[in-house]
Design a protein around this motif. Sequence first.
Motif, PDB file in Angstrom:
ATOM      1  N   SER A 151       0.825  -1.208   0.000  1.00  0.00           N
ATOM      2  CA  SER A 151       0.000   0.000   0.000  1.00  0.00           C
ATOM      3  C   SER A 151       0.857   1.255   0.000  1.00  0.00           C
ATOM      4  CB  SER A 151      -0.922  -0.011   1.224  1.00  0.00           C
ATOM      5  OG  SER A 151      -1.592   1.214   1.385  1.00  0.00           O
ATOM      6  N   GLN A 152       1.944   1.230   0.756  1.00  0.00           N
ATOM      7  CA  GLN A 152       2.774   2.425   0.855  1.00  0.00           C
ATOM      8  C   GLN A 152       3.397   2.785  -0.488  1.00  0.00           C
ATOM      9  OE1 GLN A 152       5.350   0.714   3.899  1.00  0.00           O
ATOM     10  NE2 GLN A 152       7.101   0.870   2.521  1.00  0.00           N
ATOM     11  N   VAL A 153       3.688   1.778  -1.321  1.00  0.00           N
ATOM     12  CA  VAL A 153       4.252   2.061  -2.641  1.00  0.00           C
ATOM     13  C   VAL A 153       3.167   2.566  -3.583  1.00  0.00           C
ATOM     14  CG1 VAL A 153       5.536   1.128  -4.592  1.00  0.00           C
ATOM     15  CG2 VAL A 153       6.054   0.332  -2.285  1.00  0.00           C
ATOM     16  N   LEU A 154       1.989   1.961  -3.521  1.00  0.00           N
ATOM     17  CA  LEU A 154       0.882   2.445  -4.349  1.00  0.00           C
ATOM     18  C   LEU A 154       0.569   3.904  -4.016  1.00  0.00           C
ATOM     19  CD1 LEU A 154      -1.455  -0.683  -4.227  1.00  0.00           C
ATOM     20  CD2 LEU A 154      -0.152   0.136  -6.201  1.00  0.00           C
ATOM     21  N   ARG A 235     -11.105   4.308   0.862  1.00  0.00           N
ATOM     22  CA  ARG A 235     -10.395   4.190  -0.421  1.00  0.00           C
ATOM     23  C   ARG A 235      -9.170   5.107  -0.493  1.00  0.00           C
ATOM     24  NH1 ARG A 235     -15.908   4.277  -1.633  1.00  0.00           N
ATOM     25  NH2 ARG A 235     -16.757   2.463  -2.700  1.00  0.00           N
ATOM     26  N   HIS A 236      -8.306   4.964   0.494  1.00  0.00           N
ATOM     27  CA  HIS A 236      -7.021   5.660   0.493  1.00  0.00           C
ATOM     28  C   HIS A 236      -5.929   4.644   0.817  1.00  0.00           C
ATOM     29  CE1 HIS A 236      -8.428   9.834   0.238  1.00  0.00           C
ATOM     30  NE2 HIS A 236      -9.431   9.472   1.027  1.00  0.00           N
ATOM     31  N   TYR A 237      -4.848   4.682   0.048  1.00  0.00           N
ATOM     32  CA  TYR A 237      -3.711   3.821   0.360  1.00  0.00           C
ATOM     33  C   TYR A 237      -3.029   4.327   1.631  1.00  0.00           C
ATOM     34  CZ  TYR A 237      -4.074   2.063  -4.463  1.00  0.00           C
ATOM     35  OH  TYR A 237      -4.507   1.498  -5.630  1.00  0.00           O
ATOM     36  N   ALA A 238      -2.698   3.399   2.521  1.00  0.00           N
ATOM     37  CA  ALA A 238      -2.007   3.772   3.758  1.00  0.00           C
ATOM     38  C   ALA A 238      -0.510   3.898   3.494  1.00  0.00           C
ATOM     39  CB  ALA A 238      -2.254   2.720   4.837  1.00  0.00           C
ATOM     40  N   PRO A 239       0.133   4.934   4.042  1.00  0.00           N
ATOM     41  CA  PRO A 239       1.580   5.098   3.864  1.00  0.00           C
ATOM     42  C   PRO A 239       2.369   4.248   4.853  1.00  0.00           C
ATOM     43  CG  PRO A 239       0.751   6.899   5.177  1.00  0.00           C
ATOM     44  CD  PRO A 239      -0.450   6.033   4.821  1.00  0.00           C
ATOM     45  N   TYR A 240       3.682   4.375   4.785  1.00  0.00           N
ATOM     46  CA  TYR A 240       4.525   3.606   5.701  1.00  0.00           C
ATOM     47  C   TYR A 240       4.419   4.176   7.117  1.00  0.00           C
ATOM     48  CZ  TYR A 240       8.190   7.204   4.918  1.00  0.00           C
ATOM     49  OH  TYR A 240       8.913   8.363   4.819  1.00  0.00           O
ATOM     50  N   ILE A 342      -0.255  -7.971   1.279  1.00  0.00           N
ATOM     51  CA  ILE A 342       1.055  -7.968   1.923  1.00  0.00           C
ATOM     52  C   ILE A 342       1.078  -7.136   3.192  1.00  0.00           C
ATOM     53  CG2 ILE A 342       1.797  -6.116   0.363  1.00  0.00           C
ATOM     54  CD1 ILE A 342       4.643  -7.200   0.611  1.00  0.00           C
ATOM     55  N   ASP A 343       0.359  -6.010   3.211  1.00  0.00           N
ATOM     56  CA  ASP A 343       0.373  -5.139   4.386  1.00  0.00           C
ATOM     57  C   ASP A 343      -0.374  -5.743   5.564  1.00  0.00           C
ATOM     58  OD1 ASP A 343       1.501  -2.661   2.951  1.00  0.00           O
ATOM     59  OD2 ASP A 343      -0.256  -3.167   1.759  1.00  0.00           O
ATOM     60  N   GLN A 344      -1.236  -6.725   5.283  1.00  0.00           N
ATOM     61  CA  GLN A 344      -2.050  -7.301   6.344  1.00  0.00           C
ATOM     62  C   GLN A 344      -1.402  -8.510   7.006  1.00  0.00           C
ATOM     63  OE1 GLN A 344      -5.473  -7.570   3.667  1.00  0.00           O
ATOM     64  NE2 GLN A 344      -6.638  -6.274   5.059  1.00  0.00           N
ATOM     65  N   THR A 349       9.534  -4.170   7.138  1.00  0.00           N
ATOM     66  CA  THR A 349       9.964  -3.107   6.238  1.00  0.00           C
ATOM     67  C   THR A 349      10.712  -3.671   5.041  1.00  0.00           C
ATOM     68  OG1 THR A 349      10.101  -1.512   8.049  1.00  0.00           O
ATOM     69  CG2 THR A 349      11.388  -1.023   6.073  1.00  0.00           C
ATOM     70  N   ASP A 350      11.539  -4.669   5.269  1.00  0.00           N
ATOM     71  CA  ASP A 350      12.292  -5.275   4.174  1.00  0.00           C
ATOM     72  C   ASP A 350      11.355  -5.858   3.124  1.00  0.00           C
ATOM     73  OD1 ASP A 350      14.719  -4.632   5.300  1.00  0.00           O
ATOM     74  OD2 ASP A 350      14.949  -6.553   6.319  1.00  0.00           O
ATOM     75  N   LEU A 351      10.332  -6.563   3.568  1.00  0.00           N
ATOM     76  CA  LEU A 351       9.419  -7.212   2.636  1.00  0.00           C
ATOM     77  C   LEU A 351       8.599  -6.176   1.869  1.00  0.00           C
ATOM     78  CD1 LEU A 351       8.431  -9.993   1.664  1.00  0.00           C
ATOM     79  CD2 LEU A 351       6.624  -9.856   3.373  1.00  0.00           C
ATOM     80  N   ARG A 352       8.146  -5.154   2.552  1.00  0.00           N
ATOM     81  CA  ARG A 352       7.295  -4.150   1.915  1.00  0.00           C
ATOM     82  C   ARG A 352       8.076  -3.234   0.966  1.00  0.00           C
ATOM     83  NH1 ARG A 352       3.323  -1.516   6.464  1.00  0.00           N
ATOM     84  NH2 ARG A 352       2.220  -3.390   7.148  1.00  0.00           N
ATOM     85  N   SER A 353       9.350  -3.044   1.226  1.00  0.00           N
ATOM     86  CA  SER A 353      10.092  -2.030   0.478  1.00  0.00           C
ATOM     87  C   SER A 353      11.007  -2.591  -0.593  1.00  0.00           C
ATOM     88  CB  SER A 353      10.916  -1.164   1.442  1.00  0.00           C
ATOM     89  OG  SER A 353      11.863  -1.954   2.144  1.00  0.00           O
TER      90      SER A 353
END
Length: 372
Positions: A151-154, A235-240, A342-344, A349-353
């Motif tokens: 989500s943080q990348v989207l 309907r908003h992407y969550a940031p890091y 993935i965010d759930q 951080t390594d996996l998400r980024s």
Amino acid sequence: MSQPTFIPGLQLGRLFYTEAVRPILDAHFPGLAHDAALIGSGSDKLGFDTEMSTDHDWGPSVILFLREGDISLEPQIREVMAHNLPHTFYNYPTNFDESPLEAGTMVATPITSGPINHRVVVTTVHAFVQQHLGFDLHASPSPSDWLSFPSQVLRTLTTGEIYHHGTGELQAMRALFHWYPHDVWLYLMAAGWRRISQEEHLMPRAGYLGDELGSSIIGARLVRDIMSLCFLIERHYAPYPKWFGTAFSLLSCAPDLSPALLRAQHAQTWKEREAAITPAYSYLARAHNALSLTDPLPEDPTRFFNRPFQVIWGDRFADALIARITDPDMVKIAALTHIGGIDQFSDSTDLRSDPALRERVRRLFSTDDGHT
């Protein structure tokens, strides 16, 4: 050099492109089709930068997106900018060097002569998405792709600002990633409710046994799950994580929910924690019903079987949402697993980024016929 007056990065980027970069482009590459923007990772692109942000990876910057057939001009454009940009812009240096304190970051470094190591980045939309998301834009994203996109990348791809539309490719990319496909969205909300259902009764149970530390940890997880579900509902992407709470405060639900969630976080006993968090459950249930995605579901928490704990029965909401999924590939994924995106299922951080790991994540949602 005098101390510059702080200008938010998105505003500074617009000025930099309009007043410094665009005239040089027009003079040396007349008619070159391009998009210009400031998007991607960084507090400035999200619009959350402050004066503290200026100590690294911040300053006059813009990204120029060329068509695939024009990207061979990148070395020439970089060289022309290095010799023609001003050394300062609104009192900010336009030259950058690698930080001696933090490897991989750049800091503004004043110089008064010679070529500038600037931050006018020249790329293509395809390369930019590949770099940040690990996805080939020549294909259409499948449900398993969407579930493996952090989500943080989207959010970094769809926020920021576009300063010039010259090819249409950047606008098309942002339209593609604007929000999840409908049935992916249903599945993600179902997974969010499932997470709540799995732990909503554990928070009071741990406290009931005298484990207030354990109860508070579970309570904090539930607060995060409630906030995450609010991002999905609105309907908003969550940031890091650094900007998670800040971005939450901008949601329409924040004025109503934030006080209760803060009380839950600060509660000293499980009863105080439960008294704070159950109104948040009710708010979520009302918000769910307002979407009219399922038949209306009860909005008031009730007793957990014969135990003195109040729960919203999040699994009911999850099951109702799963039942409304019709996309064949998403039906198969929902039958396979309810872990969500993935965010759930991970906060690593390594996996998400790391986009190089995305393909491995995507395989979690593969079915035998390979279509998802």
